[in-house]
Scaffold this active site. Structure first.
Site, PDB file in Angstrom:
ATOM      1  N   GLU A 143      -7.207   0.225  -2.522  1.00  0.00           N
ATOM      2  CA  GLU A 143      -6.853  -1.187  -2.383  1.00  0.00           C
ATOM      3  C   GLU A 143      -5.341  -1.378  -2.493  1.00  0.00           C
ATOM      4  OE1 GLU A 143      -8.460  -3.917  -1.712  1.00  0.00           O
ATOM      5  OE2 GLU A 143     -10.547  -3.235  -1.795  1.00  0.00           O
ATOM      6  N   HIS A 185     -12.947   0.417   2.046  1.00  0.00           N
ATOM      7  CA  HIS A 185     -13.832  -0.391   2.893  1.00  0.00           C
ATOM      8  C   HIS A 185     -13.221  -0.616   4.269  1.00  0.00           C
ATOM      9  CE1 HIS A 185     -11.480  -4.207   2.408  1.00  0.00           C
ATOM     10  NE2 HIS A 185     -11.188  -3.687   1.222  1.00  0.00           N
ATOM     11  N   HIS A 235      -4.994 -10.692   3.966  1.00  0.00           N
ATOM     12  CA  HIS A 235      -5.775 -11.908   4.197  1.00  0.00           C
ATOM     13  C   HIS A 235      -4.954 -13.022   4.848  1.00  0.00           C
ATOM     14  CE1 HIS A 235      -9.227 -10.990   1.112  1.00  0.00           C
ATOM     15  NE2 HIS A 235      -8.802  -9.898   1.747  1.00  0.00           N
ATOM     16  N   GLU A 277     -17.328  -4.900   1.335  1.00  0.00           N
ATOM     17  CA  GLU A 277     -16.491  -5.183   0.172  1.00  0.00           C
ATOM     18  C   GLU A 277     -15.995  -6.620   0.198  1.00  0.00           C
ATOM     19  OE1 GLU A 277     -12.996  -5.380  -2.512  1.00  0.00           O
ATOM     20  OE2 GLU A 277     -13.097  -5.856  -0.394  1.00  0.00           O
ATOM     21  N   ASP A 316     -14.588  -3.115   6.275  1.00  0.00           N
ATOM     22  CA  ASP A 316     -14.765  -4.514   6.653  1.00  0.00           C
ATOM     23  C   ASP A 316     -13.517  -5.316   6.304  1.00  0.00           C
ATOM     24  OD1 ASP A 316     -15.467  -4.133   3.894  1.00  0.00           O
ATOM     25  OD2 ASP A 316     -16.392  -6.121   3.871  1.00  0.00           O
ATOM     26  N   ASP A 332      -5.222  -4.143   4.078  1.00  0.00           N
ATOM     27  CA  ASP A 332      -6.432  -4.297   3.279  1.00  0.00           C
ATOM     28  C   ASP A 332      -7.676  -4.072   4.144  1.00  0.00           C
ATOM     29  OD1 ASP A 332      -8.201  -4.886   1.233  1.00  0.00           O
ATOM     30  OD2 ASP A 332      -7.984  -7.048   1.436  1.00  0.00           O
TER      31      ASP A 332
END
Length: 399
Positions: free
Chosen positions: A187, A91, A372, A158, A93, A123
């Protein structure tokens, strides 16, 4: 800190990537990070990737699903038409930057002291760049030919609701006869260093909201009221009284966690009219979402027949038994890193839960320690190593 230039690195016959940015892994990772693709915005990341893949000879199909703010750009690209058909999925996003201060522009893709900084570095824009770099290096050694076919399934949805992304692309792929023989999801799977973990399954996830309605009244006259809190506590006690299971061959025990109990009562002398609780179950392959839903509803009916129970299953558990694809990936990881990765099913959910409905799937990517977080980053050396792993995986599976 000063920006670190990239340079040549020696390699042996088993090191398909010849230098730090061979295959363009760092350059593409930086280009993708510079696209501010915070869900649901794309920031042109899909377009950047599509342009690169077309230049490599891929047949690229942009796929957009949804309307308005739910409109999601996706991409399917395939090189070759034969088998084995290997798919790399990921992904573009990313999650929001957040309120914490960053040491550099979150979308600047700066390299300091050998680390690439930026939202999505691990990520998982770095993983996508490694996909592409690996294919470039593989094609360079094989005169631009692939005996089977290689595809990329890339979504922009995602980190968000995941309704107009991988699910919809897979439906399109099935209708077009494009389902792969094996899929690798990029991932971040490694806790501390490259080569630790390949995920061959994931637990399922169920979220439930239970609302019990009673009769409001004065605490001094409980016979004139019906306290919903007591009924709710009885429900939660039964649901949590015993473990769901003790685990299975590949999975740890299932876990039910109460995440919230809300009454909204600001008075000390009032029995409230309603009480609400939320819970999550991460369940292994001994259960299905439907079975657990039925159990929750039965318990609620026993203690509060009129309770409103809303259940959402975000994914069922799945397991890919070790196959040729898993073996090839494990051999490649061990060959590049020197570590034999363990096969694992822990952690949260990923889009692999959707892919598992169509073909065998495994997950392997970068170290996820900073994902994150503010100052998300990845060592450039890890990017190079991941590209080498994917390249060696292709070499072994296509042989």
């Amino acid at each position: 800190m000063s920006e670190t230039p990239t340079g040549n690195a020696p390699h042996g016959t088993h090191d398909p990537v010849a230098q730090e940015d061979a295959g363009g892994v760092l350059a593409l990772a930086r280009d993708l990070i510079r696209c501010p693709s915070v869900t649901p915005d794309d920031g042109c990341a899909i377009d950047v990737l599509a342009t690169v893949l077309r230049q490599m000879g891929f047949a690229v199909t942009p796929l957009t699903f949804g309307e308005g703010r739910a409109r999601t750009p996706n991409l399917f690209a395939r090189l070759g038409t034969g088998h084995p058909h290997v798919c790399f999925a990921g992904h573009t996003d990313v999650v929001p930057v957040g309120d914490a201060a960053w040491r550099s522009d979150p979308f600047g893709a700066q390299v300091h002291d050998g680390l690439l900084y930026g939202r999505g570095a691990c990520d998982m824009k770095g993983g996508i760049a490694a996909f592409v770099a690996a294919v470039r290096c593989y094609l360079a050694r094989h005169d631009g030919r692939v005996p089977g076919s290689i595809s990329l399934l890339i979504t922009g949805d995602e980190e968000g609701p995941a309704t107009n992304g991988t699910v919809r692309v897979l439906e399109w792929m099935e209708a077009q006869g494009q389902i792969p023989d094996f899929c690798v999801v990029g991932e971040p799977t490694n806790p501390q260093q490259m080569g630790e973990v390949i995920k061959i399954g994931r637990r399922g996830s169920l979220n439930a909201t239970i609302t019990v309605t009673g009769v409001q009244g004065h605490v001094a006259y409980p016979h004139r009221a019906d306290n919903p809190v007591h009924r709710l506590l009885a429900i939660l006690h039964e649901l949590t009284a015993a473990p769901l299971d003790t685990g299975s061959e590949w999975f740890e025990p299932s876990s039910l966690q109460v995440t919230s109990i809300d009454v909204g009562n600001t008075a000390t002398n009032v029995i409230p009219a309603t009480a609400c609780a939320r819970l999550n179950i991460r369940f292994n392959d001994l259960h299905t979402g439907a079975d657990l839903s039925g159990w929750i509803r039965t318990v609620c009916a026993r203690h509060a027949p009129g309770a409103d129970v809303h259940i959402r299953i975000s994914g069922e558990s799945f397991l890919t038994q070790p196959t040729a694809g898993v073996d090839a990936l494990r051999d490649a990881v061990a060959g590049v890193t020197g570590h034999v990765p363990r096969l694992d099913t822990g952690g949260g959910t990923s889009d692999a839960r959707f892919i598992s409905r169509y073909c065998p799937v495994a997950e392997f990517g970068l170290v996820g320690a900073s994902m994150h977080k503010a100052d998300e980053h990845v060592p450039v050396a890890d990017l190079t190593q991941l590209a080498r792993i994917y390249d060696m995986f292709l070499e072994r599976l296509m042989a």
